[in-house]
Design a protein around this motif. Structure first.
Motif, short mmCIF file in Angstrom:
data_model
loop_
_atom_site.label_atom_id
_atom_site.label_comp_id
_atom_site.label_asym_id
_atom_site.label_seq_id
_atom_site.Cartn_x
_atom_site.Cartn_y
_atom_site.Cartn_z
N ASN A 1 40.31 40.03 28.12
CA ASN A 1 40.28 40.56 26.76
C ASN A 1 38.97 40.31 26.04
O ASN A 1 38.55 41.11 25.20
N ASP A 2 38.31 39.19 26.34
CA ASP A 2 37.15 38.78 25.55
C ASP A 2 36.02 39.80 25.61
O ASP A 2 35.29 40.00 24.64
N GLN A 3 35.83 40.45 26.77
CA GLN A 3 34.77 41.46 26.88
C GLN A 3 34.96 42.55 25.83
O GLN A 3 33.98 43.04 25.24
N VAL A 4 36.20 42.93 25.57
CA VAL A 4 36.49 43.98 24.60
C VAL A 4 36.19 43.49 23.19
O VAL A 4 35.55 44.17 22.40
N ARG A 5 36.67 42.27 22.89
CA ARG A 5 36.48 41.73 21.55
C ARG A 5 35.00 41.56 21.21
O ARG A 5 34.54 41.96 20.13
N PHE A 6 34.24 40.96 22.13
CA PHE A 6 32.81 40.76 21.89
C PHE A 6 32.08 42.10 21.75
O PHE A 6 31.34 42.31 20.79
N ASP A 7 32.28 42.99 22.72
CA ASP A 7 31.53 44.24 22.71
C ASP A 7 31.85 45.09 21.49
O ASP A 7 30.96 45.73 20.91
N VAL B 1 45.91 26.81 27.61
CA VAL B 1 45.94 26.05 28.87
C VAL B 1 46.18 27.04 30.00
O VAL B 1 47.22 27.71 30.04
N GLY B 2 45.24 27.12 30.93
CA GLY B 2 45.39 28.00 32.07
C GLY B 2 45.35 27.22 33.37
O GLY B 2 44.64 26.22 33.48
N GLY B 3 46.12 27.63 34.36
CA GLY B 3 46.13 26.98 35.67
C GLY B 3 46.75 27.89 36.69
O GLY B 3 47.10 29.04 36.38
N GLU B 4 46.91 27.40 37.91
CA GLU B 4 47.45 28.25 38.95
C GLU B 4 48.87 28.71 38.63
O GLU B 4 49.30 29.79 39.04
N GLU B 5 49.60 27.91 37.86
CA GLU B 5 50.97 28.28 37.50
C GLU B 5 51.00 29.53 36.61
O GLU B 5 51.97 30.30 36.65
N THR B 6 49.96 29.71 35.77
CA THR B 6 49.97 30.86 34.86
C THR B 6 49.52 32.15 35.55
O THR B 6 49.55 33.22 34.94
N GLY C 1 51.94 38.31 27.80
CA GLY C 1 51.54 39.41 26.93
C GLY C 1 50.84 40.53 27.67
O GLY C 1 50.47 40.40 28.83
N ASP C 2 50.65 41.64 26.94
CA ASP C 2 49.91 42.78 27.45
C ASP C 2 48.46 42.67 27.00
O ASP C 2 48.17 42.57 25.81
N THR C 3 47.56 42.67 27.96
CA THR C 3 46.14 42.57 27.62
C THR C 3 45.64 43.90 27.06
O THR C 3 46.29 44.94 27.19
N ILE C 4 44.46 43.86 26.47
CA ILE C 4 43.86 45.06 25.90
C ILE C 4 43.58 46.09 26.99
O ILE C 4 43.67 47.30 26.76
N ILE C 5 43.26 45.60 28.19
CA ILE C 5 42.89 46.51 29.27
C ILE C 5 44.09 46.98 30.09
O ILE C 5 43.93 47.65 31.11
N GLY C 6 45.30 46.62 29.65
CA GLY C 6 46.48 47.24 30.22
C GLY C 6 47.26 46.43 31.24
O GLY C 6 48.32 46.88 31.69
N ILE C 7 46.78 45.27 31.63
CA ILE C 7 47.53 44.45 32.58
C ILE C 7 48.26 43.34 31.82
O ILE C 7 47.89 43.00 30.70
N LYS C 8 49.29 42.80 32.43
CA LYS C 8 50.01 41.68 31.81
C LYS C 8 49.38 40.36 32.24
O LYS C 8 48.82 40.25 33.33
N GLY C 9 49.50 39.38 31.37
CA GLY C 9 48.95 38.07 31.69
C GLY C 9 49.79 36.96 31.09
O GLY C 9 50.56 37.18 30.15
N ARG C 10 49.64 35.76 31.66
CA ARG C 10 50.33 34.57 31.15
C ARG C 10 49.29 33.52 30.77
O ARG C 10 48.29 33.36 31.46
N VAL C 11 49.55 32.81 29.70
CA VAL C 11 48.69 31.70 29.32
C VAL C 11 49.56 30.62 28.67
O VAL C 11 50.45 30.92 27.87
N GLY C 12 49.32 29.37 29.06
CA GLY C 12 49.99 28.27 28.40
C GLY C 12 49.25 27.94 27.12
O GLY C 12 48.07 28.25 26.96
N PHE C 13 49.94 27.31 26.21
CA PHE C 13 49.26 26.89 24.98
C PHE C 13 49.98 25.69 24.37
O PHE C 13 51.15 25.43 24.65
#
Length: 393
Positions: free
Chosen positions: A123-129, A184-189, A255-267
């Motif tokens: 997502n960050d590439q989209v936000r920055f650009d 928090v990201g890791g192999e589990e996410t 969640g759904d990323t800006i570029i259309g794929i789903k992702g997981r992140v711990g927090f």
């Protein structure tokens, strides 16, 4: 030399960018990091030293914690924003402010180029650009990691070949800490089935006995914790210290990323979750039914557009005006009890509490209308349903 401002964090990707862009591409690299919470002075000094060692002409650290609160966090509180009813937008909210600060700095020093270390998969590439292109379309954006599809090992090999032999072993868990939470990201996410172990989170359980906390709000903003008034930022940090000792605020967002794929992140977001839920409870007592209804919709849209990198769209300013106006009577105390891994909202005290009305007590008494008034109201309210059933039966 070609003047370039690099969004620099001190990690592997931006370290590669600093070395490659200065040594191979011949840019005059000015490294800039933006603190939106979580950085200590010693850490900032270390990041700056590393940037210069890697070939940066200069290093600048911009303190944007208060800016982050003023521009973004307070509206996330006003809107009770939780992405997918779960995530308080910890990292995505930060990136917007960081991008704005970096592009403003680039314009200030007259840079012709801006670089960042984002990959092409997030997502960050989209936000920055989007921020860079909107605020400074004349500045060219440079993204070596994305453009050359570089692997982590390729970056490490390049740095070693050019005399930079720092420990780049990838940590088991990636941690990104800010004022409004820690990702928090890791192999589990990376999969859909595994949860994060307790040790993956930066804060561990150190308190077991429940404790009561009083949160005081004025016009929707947290102005005091346990009766102690302080700045909004300091209050968030004080509550984070209290609540994180109970390991509160842990979860995994899908969640759904800006570029259309789903992702997981711990927090881990102890203070944000307590504040949002406490603020929401106070609103239930002090706002009208329709205020709450429309706030819920617009707050959700505000969070979505922020996540998608659309912060600079004028509709965001329109929504902010609405959200802020709804907070005029969101004043009072919220009483919370902290427990290991959870918290309870006990109640509120407010001069604007709409339950403290002489009109009626829910389910018990009424003073403002008669039985005949109630029966007439119910009869008229049921008209639409009766007409539909009469026509279609």
């Amino acid at each position: 030399m070609k003047k370039l401002v690099l969004a620099y964090s001190g990690g592997l990707d931006t370290s590669y960018c600093a070395k490659y862009l200065s040594q191979v591409e011949g840019f005059e690299v000015h490294a800039v990091s933006v603190n939106t919470g979580g950085f200590e002075k010693e850490e900032i000094a270390s990041i700056g030293e590393k940037a210069v060692q890697l070939g940066a002409t200069s290093y600048t650290s911009i303190d944007a914690v208060q800016t982050f609160y003023n521009k973004v966090v307070k509206y996330l509180i006003y809107g009770n924003v939780l992405k997918n009813n779960t995530y308080p937008l910890s990292v995505s909210a930060e990136r917007i402010v960081q991008a704005i600060e970096i592009v403003n700095y680039a314009k200030k020093v007259g840079a012709q180029y801006i670089a960042h270390g984002s990959t092409g998969a997030g997502n960050d590439q989209v936000r920055f650009d989007m921020i860079f292109q909107t605020l400074a379309p004349e500045i060219e954006i440079i993204t070596p990691i994305r453009d050359y599809k570089l692997s982590r090992q390729t970056e490490i090999d390049f740095l070693k070949e050019n005399g930079v032999d720092l420990p780049w072993e990838k940590a088991k868990y990636s941690i990104n800490k800010g004022l409004w939470g820690t990702s928090v990201g890791g192999e589990e996410t990376l999969t859909s089935h595994a949860g994060l172990p307790s040790e993956a989170y930066p804060s561990q359980l150190t308190k077991n006995d429940p404790s009561d906390v009083k949160l005081t709000f004025e016009k929707g903003e947290l102005i005091a914790v346990n009766g102690k008034k302080d700045s909004h930022v300091n209050n968030i940090e004080a509550l984070e210290k209290l609540a994180s000792a109970y390991a509160i605020g842990r979860d995994i967002h899908v969640g759904d990323t800006i570029i259309g794929i789903k992702g997981r992140v711990g927090f881990e977001a102890a203070a944000p979750l307590v504040i949002i839920k406490a603020h929401h409870l106070l609103e239930k007592h002090t706002l009208t039914k329709w205020q709450q209804h429309h706030k819920e919709q617009l707050g959700n849209w505000y969070g979505m557009l922020l996540h998608e990198g659309q912060y600079l769209d004028e509709v965001m300013r329109n929504i902010e005006v609405f959200l802020e106006d709804t907070q005029r009577n969101v004043n009072g105390d919220v009483f919370v009890t902290l427990h290991p891994y959870r918290f309870t909202l006990n109640g509120i005290s407010s001069a604007h509490d709409l339950m403290s009305s002489s009109f009626a007590s829910y389910g018990e008494t009424n003073e403002g209308w008669t039985a005949e008034d109630a029966k007439g109201f119910i009869k008229i309210t049921s008209n639409q349903g009766k007409i539909y059933n009469h026509v279609n039966s």
